[in-house]
Design an enzyme around this catalytic site. Structure first.
Site, short mmCIF file in Angstrom:
data_model
loop_
_atom_site.label_atom_id
_atom_site.label_comp_id
_atom_site.label_asym_id
_atom_site.label_seq_id
_atom_site.Cartn_x
_atom_site.Cartn_y
_atom_site.Cartn_z
N GLY A 284 -19.64 9.66 -49.38
CA GLY A 284 -20.05 8.27 -49.30
C GLY A 284 -21.54 8.15 -49.58
O GLY A 284 -22.30 9.12 -49.46
N CYS A 285 -21.97 6.95 -49.95
CA CYS A 285 -23.38 6.75 -50.31
C CYS A 285 -24.29 6.89 -49.09
O CYS A 285 -25.32 7.57 -49.16
CB CYS A 285 -23.56 5.41 -50.99
SG CYS A 285 -22.87 3.99 -50.10
N TYR A 286 -23.94 6.25 -47.98
CA TYR A 286 -24.75 6.40 -46.77
C TYR A 286 -24.78 7.85 -46.29
O TYR A 286 -25.85 8.37 -45.94
CB TYR A 286 -24.22 5.51 -45.66
CG TYR A 286 -24.61 4.05 -45.72
CD1 TYR A 286 -25.94 3.65 -45.80
CD2 TYR A 286 -23.64 3.05 -45.63
CE1 TYR A 286 -26.30 2.31 -45.83
CE2 TYR A 286 -23.98 1.70 -45.66
CZ TYR A 286 -25.31 1.33 -45.75
OH TYR A 286 -25.66 0.00 -45.76
#
Length: 345
Positions: A148-150
Site C-alpha cells: 500500500g502507498c501509506y
C-alpha cells in the site's frame, strides 16, 4: 539478454493505478503492452479514459476475463479489493501476476478479516525490495503483492531506526495524502468544492486498513512487538504523501548519529534518498518518480526520534513499485522504466 519483448496486460487500466502502470511501461525498453481491460468502462475508447497515454489512445478497453488476460508474460491487476484472487487463479503459474490491490499483502488471516471484512485469499511475496530480505523473495517470483502507498512511505521512513534498535517499538505515523489515493471512482467527499482549501483526518484511532500492514513490515525488523498509531490526513493535492514518523528513543542518540544510521541503511538503495542534513522532504520533489525522500533528526527535549518521508502514492507508492518488482521477477535491470527524477514546479 532479452531478445524479445515481454508481453504485459493491465486489468483495471482505466483507474489511477492502472493508468500509472501504463505510463511507466510505455517508457520500459523491454515491454510490449498487450490487453487493457476494465469493469464498467469495458467497450470504451481508451483515449477518452486516459487521454494522457497518447500511444494507447486508439485502443478499446476490454472486459476483465481470463481469456483477455491469457497469453501474456505479465499481468498487472489494478482491481477493487477482493477481486484479484479469482482472476489470478484463472491464470497459469508461468504468468507473473502483480497485484496492486491489498488482497495478498497481509500474512495474518485474522488481521485481514478484521480490517477488510472478507475471507483471506492468502499471501504473496511482498513487493518492497528495500525491506529486510524481500528482494531475494522477489527474484523469480510469479505472484507479487504490491505494498500500500501509506505502508510504503511509513515503513521506509521508520525502518532504519527500528532495525537499529534506537527507538522503542511504539511508532506514531501521521501522513498527509493527495486525493488520488482514494481511487478514481466519484465520491462526494472528494469533490473539488469539498477538498480545496481543506485538510481533514480520517481512519483515526487504529482503524485504517493500512495499519496492520505497517505493523507487519516493522515486525520483520525487530524481536520486539511493534505498536503503530497511524493517522492519515487528506490534503488538497492530487498526488503525493508526506509522512511524519515519531518514536521515543531507546537510548541516548544525537541527530548526527541518527542521520548516519539512515544514510548507512539506504546507501545502496537506488530509489531511497536520504536528503542532506537540514533539508526536509516535500511531495513536489518526488511527483512522477519512483523515489522516496527521507530525513531524520532527534528531538532531544522530547526524547523522540523524528523522521519524515515523501513519496508519490501512484508511482513508488503503487505503480512504480509494481514495475520495480516485475523487473526483479524477470531478471531485468531493477530500474528499467523507472526514474528518480521528479516533476517541478
Amino acid at each position: 539478454m532479452h531478445m524479445s519483448k515481454i508481453s504485459v496486460a493491465v486489468a483495471g487500466a482505466s483507474g489511477y493505478a492502472g493508468g500509472e502502470v501504463l505510463r511507466l511501461l510505455l517508457n520500459h525498453p523491454d515491454v510490449e503492452i498487450g490487453a487493457l481491460s476494465g469493469g464498467s468502462n469495458a467497450g470504451t475508447n481508451f483515449g477518452q479514459l486516459q487521454p494522457h497515454l497518447v500511444p494507447l489512445a486508439d485502443r478499446t478497453l476490454a472486459e476483465t476475463t481470463p481469456e483477455v488476460l491469457a497469453g501474456h508474460d505479465v499481468v498487472f491487476l489494478g482491481l477493487p479489493h477482493g477481486a484479484s484472487a479469482e482472476v489470478a487463479n484463472a491464470l497459469g503459474e508461468d504468468v507473473v501476476v502483480i497485484d496492486c490491490g491489498a488482497d495478498f499483502r497481509l500474512t495474518d488471516a485474522a488481521m485481514w478479516e478484521k480490517f477488510y471484512g472478507s475471507p483471506h485469499a492468502g499471501s504473496w511475496p511482498y513487493g518492497m525490495p528495500e525491506l529486510a530480505a524481500q528482494r531475494d523473495r522477489l527474484r523469480g517470483a510469479r505472484r507479487i503483492a504490491v505494498p500500500g502507498c501509506y505502508p510504503t512511505v511509513s515503513t521506509l521512513t521508520a525502518a532504519p531506526a527500528v532495525a537499529a534498535g534506537v527507538v522503542e517499538p511504539d511508532i506514531v505515523v501521521v501522513a498527509a495524502s493527495g486525493t488520488s489515493g482514494a481511487g478514481k471512482a466519484a465520491k462526494p467527499h472528494l469533490l473539488g468544492s469539498e477538498v480545496m482549501g481543506n485538510a481533514s483526518a480520517y481512519g483515526v484511532g487504529g482503524v485504517h486498513r493500512h495499519t496492520p500492514e505497517i505493523i507487519q513490515n516493522l515486525n520483520l525488523l525487530t524481536e520486539a512487538t511493534v505498536r503503530v498509531s497511524f493517522t492519515p490526513l487528506l490534503v488538497p493535492m492530487p498526488r503525493g504523501i508526506l509522512a511524519t514518523v515519531t518514536a521515543p528513543l531507546a537510548r541516548d542518540l544525537s541527530a548526527d548519529e541518527a542521520y548516519e544510521i539512515y544514510a548507512k541503511a539506504y546507501a545502496d538503495e537506488p530509489f531511497v534518498t536520504v536528503l542532506p542534513q537540514g533539508m526536509w522532504p516535500q511531495t513536489k520533489a518526488v511527483v512522477g518518480s519512483n523515489s522516496v525522500h527521507v530525513q531524520v533528526t532527534v528531538d532531544a527535549e522530547a526524547g523522540h526520534l523524528v523522521a519524515v518521508g515523501a513519496v508519490d502514492n501512484l508511482a513508488k507508492g503503487t505503480a512504480g513499485a509494481a514495475v520495480q518488482c516485475m523487473n526483479l521477477a524477470l531478471g531485468l535491470d531493477e530500474a528499467a522504466g523507472l526514474t528518480t527524477v521528479g516533476l517541478a514546479p
